[in-house]
Write an enzyme that holds these catalytic residues in place. Sequence first.
Site, PDB file in Angstrom:
ATOM      1  N   HIS A  95       1.277   0.522  -9.327  1.00 58.64           N
ATOM      2  CA  HIS A  95       0.938  -0.300  -8.169  1.00 58.64           C
ATOM      3  C   HIS A  95       1.264  -1.513  -7.870  1.00 58.64           C
ATOM      4  CE1 HIS A  95      -1.236  -0.989  -4.404  1.00 58.64           C
ATOM      5  NE2 HIS A  95      -1.237   0.313  -4.254  1.00 58.64           N
ATOM      6  N   GLU A 167       6.918   2.553  -2.253  1.00 58.38           N
ATOM      7  CA  GLU A 167       6.114   1.872  -1.719  1.00 58.38           C
ATOM      8  C   GLU A 167       6.767   0.105  -1.477  1.00 58.38           C
ATOM      9  OE1 GLU A 167       1.761   3.324  -1.579  1.00 58.38           O
ATOM     10  OE2 GLU A 167       1.966   1.933  -3.268  1.00 58.38           O
ATOM     11  N   SER A 215       0.917   0.875   4.616  1.00 54.85           N
ATOM     12  CA  SER A 215       0.291   0.959   5.833  1.00 54.85           C
ATOM     13  C   SER A 215       0.657   2.065   6.813  1.00 54.85           C
ATOM     14  CB  SER A 215       0.950  -0.393   6.741  1.00 54.85           C
ATOM     15  OG  SER A 215       0.865  -1.416   6.079  1.00 54.85           O
ATOM     16  N   GLY A 236      -3.392   3.769   1.638  1.00 56.48           N
ATOM     17  CA  GLY A 236      -4.524   2.781   1.154  1.00 56.48           C
ATOM     18  C   GLY A 236      -5.439   2.629   2.086  1.00 56.48           C
TER      19      GLY A 236
HETATM   20  C1  PEP Z   1      -1.459   1.469  -1.335  1.00 55.89           C
HETATM   21  O1  PEP Z   1      -2.508   0.901  -1.590  1.00 55.89           O
HETATM   22  O2  PEP Z   1      -0.667   2.289  -2.185  1.00 55.89           O
HETATM   23  C2  PEP Z   1      -1.036   1.188   0.208  1.00 55.89           C
HETATM   24  C3  PEP Z   1       0.127   1.910   0.440  1.00 55.89           C
HETATM   25  O3  PEP Z   1      -1.804   0.641   0.969  1.00 55.89           O
HETATM   26  P1  PEP Z   1      -1.613   0.680   2.649  1.00 55.89           P
HETATM   27  O4  PEP Z   1      -1.723   1.977   3.097  1.00 55.89           O
HETATM   28  O5  PEP Z   1      -3.147  -0.180   2.903  1.00 55.89           O
HETATM   29  O6  PEP Z   1      -0.469  -0.383   2.933  1.00 55.89           O
END
Ligand code: PEP
Length: 260
Positions: A95, A167, A215, A236
């Site tokens: 991550h 991501e 997000s 997340g």
């Molecule tokens: C994550 O923690 O993998 C993530 C995508 O966070 P968020 O959805 O808050 O951007």
Amino acid sequence: MSDRTLIVGNWKMHLNVSQASLLLHRLQERIRISSDIEVVLAPSMLVLQPLSVRLDRRKFRLAAQNAYATDEGAFTGEVSFTMLRDLVHYVIIGHSERRIYFHEDLKTVRAKVAAAVRNEITPILCVGETKEERKNGETRKVLHDQVTTALADLTAKEVQDMVIAYEPVWAISTFQGILAKPDEAQQAMDYIRDQVKQLYGPKAAKNVRILYGGSVDDQIVGGYLAIPGCDGVLVGGASINYHKFSGIIDTAYRLHRKAD
Ligand code: PEP
């Protein structure tokens, strides 16, 4: 859309045992059992065990957010994949918060992916470029390096069973939280699948599950789930919000019903 959608909630370092149990209880009441959708919860390490005894296994699976690559030894403060093997189905590896805040490099991520597979836990490998890297036209190079090193110790069969989450760091709410356009996400996800194809062949490329994360919430999830080749989402911030997370799952149900 994919035959079976995988929705992973990364609770990060939020929710103690009672808060997590409450959220699980509410989600468990609301969510239906479906063969089209797999919902995975990744609570903190401390919460995994108490949640596992309350969990309806027909509705949810558990993931750890991290683990240590050595199976056993004098590594104060760490928890190994071996210790997690009867508790979780998945482990999130690489991550961006771990790469950036805890300085996990390509070698560490590779060792963790190998340790997960050795312990029969499915890795959810996170890859993605920073804003700076994208601006410099380095997205493909970053994805290539992250994917090829992480998978280096695996066979084609092991790769086809794993999950890769694209991501982009700039899209994660913890960092810039800029929304990626679905076509930007698709280009990167196609590139990742192509890398898998070149290295491990068409069967591994077809079967490896590729998720999008950054997000994602209940308002925008449909746009990402509609991307051809997108097998689901890694969520997340929105995953600790009952309304947003159950809204994401509802959208996935709706899209599957429409597709049938
Ligand atoms: C994550 O923690 O993998 C993530 C995508 O966070 P968020 O959805 O808050 O951007």
